[in-house]
Design a protein around this motif. Structure first.
Motif, PDB file in Angstrom:
ATOM      1  N   ARG A  65      73.936 -33.581 -34.875  1.00  0.00           N
ATOM      2  CA  ARG A  65      72.446 -33.286 -35.541  1.00  0.00           C
ATOM      3  C   ARG A  65      72.250 -31.431 -35.470  1.00  0.00           C
ATOM      4  O   ARG A  65      71.857 -31.032 -34.594  1.00  0.00           O
ATOM      5  CB  ARG A  65      71.272 -33.893 -34.603  1.00  0.00           C
ATOM      6  CG  ARG A  65      69.253 -34.406 -35.521  1.00  0.00           C
ATOM      7  CD  ARG A  65      68.715 -35.327 -34.549  1.00  0.00           C
ATOM      8  NE  ARG A  65      67.828 -35.376 -35.848  1.00  0.00           N
ATOM      9  CZ  ARG A  65      67.284 -36.498 -36.305  1.00  0.00           C
ATOM     10  NH1 ARG A  65      68.324 -37.408 -36.553  1.00  0.00           N
ATOM     11  NH2 ARG A  65      65.991 -36.394 -36.954  1.00  0.00           N
ATOM     12  N   SER A  66      71.472 -31.181 -36.650  1.00  0.00           N
ATOM     13  CA  SER A  66      71.340 -29.352 -36.835  1.00  0.00           C
ATOM     14  C   SER A  66      69.431 -30.537 -37.105  1.00  0.00           C
ATOM     15  O   SER A  66      69.055 -30.799 -37.335  1.00  0.00           O
ATOM     16  CB  SER A  66      72.001 -29.702 -37.527  1.00  0.00           C
ATOM     17  OG  SER A  66      71.021 -30.338 -39.760  1.00  0.00           O
ATOM     18  N   ASP A  67      68.776 -28.156 -37.444  1.00  0.00           N
ATOM     19  CA  ASP A  67      67.253 -29.194 -37.174  1.00  0.00           C
ATOM     20  C   ASP A  67      67.076 -29.435 -38.588  1.00  0.00           C
ATOM     21  O   ASP A  67      66.067 -29.767 -39.332  1.00  0.00           O
ATOM     22  CB  ASP A  67      66.952 -27.206 -37.367  1.00  0.00           C
ATOM     23  CG  ASP A  67      67.262 -26.374 -35.501  1.00  0.00           C
ATOM     24  OD1 ASP A  67      67.305 -27.626 -35.702  1.00  0.00           O
ATOM     25  OD2 ASP A  67      67.649 -25.075 -35.945  1.00  0.00           O
ATOM     26  N   GLU A  68      68.165 -29.249 -39.615  1.00  0.00           N
ATOM     27  CA  GLU A  68      67.920 -29.700 -41.161  1.00  0.00           C
ATOM     28  C   GLU A  68      67.340 -31.130 -41.502  1.00  0.00           C
ATOM     29  O   GLU A  68      67.269 -31.718 -41.922  1.00  0.00           O
ATOM     30  CB  GLU A  68      68.274 -29.382 -42.254  1.00  0.00           C
ATOM     31  CG  GLU A  68      68.876 -27.700 -42.122  1.00  0.00           C
ATOM     32  CD  GLU A  68      70.255 -26.861 -42.803  1.00  0.00           C
ATOM     33  OE1 GLU A  68      70.963 -27.935 -43.080  1.00  0.00           O
ATOM     34  OE2 GLU A  68      69.902 -26.209 -43.502  1.00  0.00           O
ATOM     35  N   ASP A  69      68.257 -32.162 -40.281  1.00  0.00           N
ATOM     36  CA  ASP A  69      67.918 -33.390 -39.943  1.00  0.00           C
ATOM     37  C   ASP A  69      66.178 -33.870 -39.617  1.00  0.00           C
ATOM     38  O   ASP A  69      66.532 -33.492 -38.755  1.00  0.00           O
ATOM     39  CB  ASP A  69      69.268 -33.716 -39.237  1.00  0.00           C
ATOM     40  CG  ASP A  69      70.213 -33.882 -40.460  1.00  0.00           C
ATOM     41  OD1 ASP A  69      70.216 -33.836 -40.958  1.00  0.00           O
ATOM     42  OD2 ASP A  69      71.942 -32.885 -39.141  1.00  0.00           O
ATOM     43  N   THR A  70      66.148 -35.001 -40.427  1.00  0.00           N
ATOM     44  CA  THR A  70      64.949 -35.312 -40.231  1.00  0.00           C
ATOM     45  C   THR A  70      64.841 -36.627 -40.381  1.00  0.00           C
ATOM     46  O   THR A  70      65.658 -36.948 -40.929  1.00  0.00           O
ATOM     47  CB  THR A  70      63.671 -34.633 -40.765  1.00  0.00           C
ATOM     48  OG1 THR A  70      63.824 -34.843 -42.766  1.00  0.00           O
ATOM     49  CG2 THR A  70      63.453 -32.783 -40.805  1.00  0.00           C
ATOM     50  N   GLY A  71      64.015 -37.265 -39.732  1.00  0.00           N
ATOM     51  CA  GLY A  71      64.259 -39.272 -40.028  1.00  0.00           C
ATOM     52  C   GLY A  71      65.280 -39.780 -38.206  1.00  0.00           C
ATOM     53  O   GLY A  71      65.717 -39.084 -38.096  1.00  0.00           O
ATOM     54  N   VAL A  72      65.036 -40.636 -38.713  1.00  0.00           N
ATOM     55  CA  VAL A  72      65.859 -41.276 -37.296  1.00  0.00           C
ATOM     56  C   VAL A  72      67.388 -41.796 -38.122  1.00  0.00           C
ATOM     57  O   VAL A  72      67.533 -41.570 -39.224  1.00  0.00           O
ATOM     58  CB  VAL A  72      65.197 -43.035 -37.457  1.00  0.00           C
ATOM     59  CG1 VAL A  72      66.419 -43.693 -36.943  1.00  0.00           C
ATOM     60  CG2 VAL A  72      64.108 -43.377 -37.381  1.00  0.00           C
ATOM     61  N   ALA A  73      67.619 -41.282 -37.040  1.00  0.00           N
ATOM     62  CA  ALA A  73      68.897 -41.155 -37.288  1.00  0.00           C
ATOM     63  C   ALA A  73      70.161 -42.429 -37.675  1.00  0.00           C
ATOM     64  O   ALA A  73      69.902 -43.251 -36.473  1.00  0.00           O
ATOM     65  CB  ALA A  73      70.278 -40.259 -36.521  1.00  0.00           C
ATOM     66  N   ARG A  74      70.912 -43.097 -38.265  1.00  0.00           N
ATOM     67  CA  ARG A  74      71.755 -43.985 -37.950  1.00  0.00           C
ATOM     68  C   ARG A  74      73.090 -43.798 -38.364  1.00  0.00           C
ATOM     69  O   ARG A  74      73.257 -42.922 -39.622  1.00  0.00           O
ATOM     70  CB  ARG A  74      70.994 -45.165 -38.975  1.00  0.00           C
ATOM     71  CG  ARG A  74      71.723 -46.276 -39.266  1.00  0.00           C
ATOM     72  CD  ARG A  74      70.260 -47.562 -39.707  1.00  0.00           C
ATOM     73  NE  ARG A  74      70.723 -46.941 -40.538  1.00  0.00           N
ATOM     74  CZ  ARG A  74      69.053 -48.148 -41.656  1.00  0.00           C
ATOM     75  NH1 ARG A  74      69.111 -49.163 -41.267  1.00  0.00           N
ATOM     76  NH2 ARG A  74      69.069 -47.224 -43.164  1.00  0.00           N
ATOM     77  N   VAL A  75      73.948 -44.715 -38.121  1.00  0.00           N
ATOM     78  CA  VAL A  75      75.363 -44.488 -39.192  1.00  0.00           C
ATOM     79  C   VAL A  75      76.146 -46.048 -38.678  1.00  0.00           C
ATOM     80  O   VAL A  75      76.051 -46.757 -37.651  1.00  0.00           O
ATOM     81  CB  VAL A  75      76.648 -44.144 -37.417  1.00  0.00           C
ATOM     82  CG1 VAL A  75      78.120 -43.899 -38.259  1.00  0.00           C
ATOM     83  CG2 VAL A  75      75.794 -42.827 -37.333  1.00  0.00           C
ATOM     84  N   LYS A  76      77.255 -46.333 -39.685  1.00  0.00           N
ATOM     85  CA  LYS A  76      77.298 -47.410 -40.256  1.00  0.00           C
ATOM     86  C   LYS A  76      78.656 -47.161 -40.464  1.00  0.00           C
ATOM     87  O   LYS A  76      79.003 -46.377 -41.231  1.00  0.00           O
ATOM     88  CB  LYS A  76      76.136 -47.847 -41.150  1.00  0.00           C
ATOM     89  CG  LYS A  76      75.559 -48.798 -41.322  1.00  0.00           C
ATOM     90  CD  LYS A  76      75.277 -49.485 -42.903  1.00  0.00           C
ATOM     91  CE  LYS A  76      73.371 -49.847 -42.442  1.00  0.00           C
ATOM     92  NZ  LYS A  76      72.509 -50.255 -43.957  1.00  0.00           N
ATOM     93  N   VAL A  77      79.412 -48.230 -39.459  1.00  0.00           N
ATOM     94  CA  VAL A  77      80.499 -48.384 -39.547  1.00  0.00           C
ATOM     95  C   VAL A  77      81.348 -49.944 -40.094  1.00  0.00           C
ATOM     96  O   VAL A  77      80.810 -50.077 -39.457  1.00  0.00           O
ATOM     97  CB  VAL A  77      81.395 -47.760 -38.185  1.00  0.00           C
ATOM     98  CG1 VAL A  77      82.989 -47.836 -38.543  1.00  0.00           C
ATOM     99  CG2 VAL A  77      81.219 -46.408 -37.756  1.00  0.00           C
ATOM    100  N   HIS A  78      82.076 -49.504 -41.866  1.00  0.00           N
ATOM    101  CA  HIS A  78      82.830 -50.899 -42.416  1.00  0.00           C
ATOM    102  C   HIS A  78      83.942 -50.906 -41.400  1.00  0.00           C
ATOM    103  O   HIS A  78      84.668 -48.889 -42.482  1.00  0.00           O
ATOM    104  CB  HIS A  78      82.231 -50.734 -43.439  1.00  0.00           C
ATOM    105  CG  HIS A  78      80.904 -50.928 -44.306  1.00  0.00           C
ATOM    106  ND1 HIS A  78      80.785 -52.438 -44.406  1.00  0.00           N
ATOM    107  CD2 HIS A  78      80.444 -50.406 -44.866  1.00  0.00           C
ATOM    108  CE1 HIS A  78      79.332 -51.778 -44.811  1.00  0.00           C
ATOM    109  NE2 HIS A  78      78.887 -51.174 -44.879  1.00  0.00           N
ATOM    110  N   TYR A  79      84.278 -52.094 -41.297  1.00  0.00           N
ATOM    111  CA  TYR A  79      85.595 -51.716 -40.461  1.00  0.00           C
ATOM    112  C   TYR A  79      86.441 -53.099 -41.113  1.00  0.00           C
ATOM    113  O   TYR A  79      86.084 -54.169 -42.238  1.00  0.00           O
ATOM    114  CB  TYR A  79      86.564 -51.226 -39.260  1.00  0.00           C
ATOM    115  CG  TYR A  79      85.726 -53.387 -38.840  1.00  0.00           C
ATOM    116  CD1 TYR A  79      85.738 -53.997 -38.696  1.00  0.00           C
ATOM    117  CD2 TYR A  79      84.155 -52.972 -38.134  1.00  0.00           C
ATOM    118  CE1 TYR A  79      86.251 -55.222 -37.863  1.00  0.00           C
ATOM    119  CE2 TYR A  79      83.970 -54.208 -37.358  1.00  0.00           C
ATOM    120  CZ  TYR A  79      84.294 -55.022 -37.544  1.00  0.00           C
ATOM    121  OH  TYR A  79      83.631 -56.496 -36.687  1.00  0.00           O
TER     122      TYR A  79
END
Length: 308
Positions: free
Chosen positions: A152-166
């Motif tokens: 995460r960088s200072d430019e990232d705002t909001g809730v972090a979320r990652v989706k992985v389709h496999y």
């Protein structure tokens, strides 16, 4: 020791450590068995960089990672022996995701030199994404273990979320024909199987075909006149203002290399939802399909009943 720094060095190929040492260092490791095809997990370390082991039991699905800090070790394993293609697509929101593959190397012991058997692990970098990644595939007979680390960088705002389709697909079985691997017309047997087992089956027309050079896919816009089945809401009611408001609209994808062009007339569209996208499987002209269907009904070869 900072775990993220350790893993980045490992992924860059500057560091190789034994599996036992790795386990000792990463004490914040947790296990998560994905009993459903689609699973939601969250960082148990409250942003302190825990490593979560995830092993889905399905051959396809989606992992939603909330509060995406630390890392995930994702093990993709088929149910039976054979050659498989392991594919993933990552959607990274408000954070950067670094994806690597775990590579194990075994060192045989030598009792004369008092060297014991050892296993070493290193990370082979695959891709980095912020936003929606392209599809990435690995072929082989062994389970695939992926390591996903967020940054995460200072430019990232909001809730972090990652989706992985496999998606895990056997490559040696002709019964699981995938146009993402081959570009050829379906046989009559494949048409009947696709009709009964596809994630979507619809009769309609091609409105337009666009080609995405970045994704290396063709996007086919479809107007559906008869919807037989769909797993997800692929085909929906048209937007306000359309001249035929009762017609359903949707898009399906196909490999760019197949050279699909706009065709006049009605088609039977079948396919599966793969890595979060509807992918075209078999699309015969409707008149051709009707002939195949009539012969199957005559010979009692149809395995399903809807729309027949």
């Amino acid at each position: 020791m900072d775990i993220s720094v350790l893993w980045r060095a490992l992924a860059s190929g500057h560091l190789v450590i034994t599996w036992l040492l790795l386990t000792a260092i990463t004490g914040g490791r947790t296990q998560h068995t994905c009993n459903q095809c689609d699973c939601t997990i969250s960082d148990p370390g409250n942003g302190e960089g825990a490593i979560i082991n995830v092993k889905p039991k399905c051959l396809e699905g989606r992992i939603t990672w909330l509060s995406s800090y630390g890392a995930i070790r994702l093990e993709l394993s088929p149910r039976h022996a054979g050659e498989y293609r392991y594919c993933v697509r990552v959607q990274s929101e408000n954070i950067k995701t670094i994806v690597s593959q775990e590579v194990l190397s075994r060192t045989r012991g030598n009792y004369k030199l008092k060297i014991v058997n050892d296993v070493e692990v290193r990370l082979s970098p695959l891709f980095t994404t912020r936003g929606r990644s392209r599809e990435f595939c690995i072929s082989g007979s062994d389970p695939v273990r992926l390591y996903l680390e967020t940054e995460r960088s200072d430019e990232d705002t909001g809730v972090a979320r990652v989706k992985v389709h496999y998606d895990i697909e056997r490559t040696s079985s002709s019964l699981h024909y995938s146009p993402m691997e081959e570009c050829r017309p379906c046989t009559d047997r494949e048409l009947l199987r696709a009709y009964c087992t596809s994630d979507f089956v619809a009769v309609g027309n091609m409105d337009d075909v666009d080609h995405d050079d970045v994704e290396e896919t063709s996007v086919i816009r479809v107007s559906v006149t008869q919807l037989l089945s769909q797993k997800d809401a692929i085909f929906k009611k048209a937007e306000n203002g359309w001249t035929r408001p009762h017609e359903l609209k949707g898009v399906v994808h196909a490999p760019h290399r197949c050279g699909i062009r706009h065709g006049e007339g009605q088609f039977l569209f079948t396919g599966r939802v793969r890595l979060g996208q509807p992918v075209l499987q078999c699309a015969p002209r409707y008149e051709q399909w009707k002939s195949v269907l009539e012969m199957a009904l005559l010979n009692d070869e149809l395995e399903c009943s809807y729309g027949s």
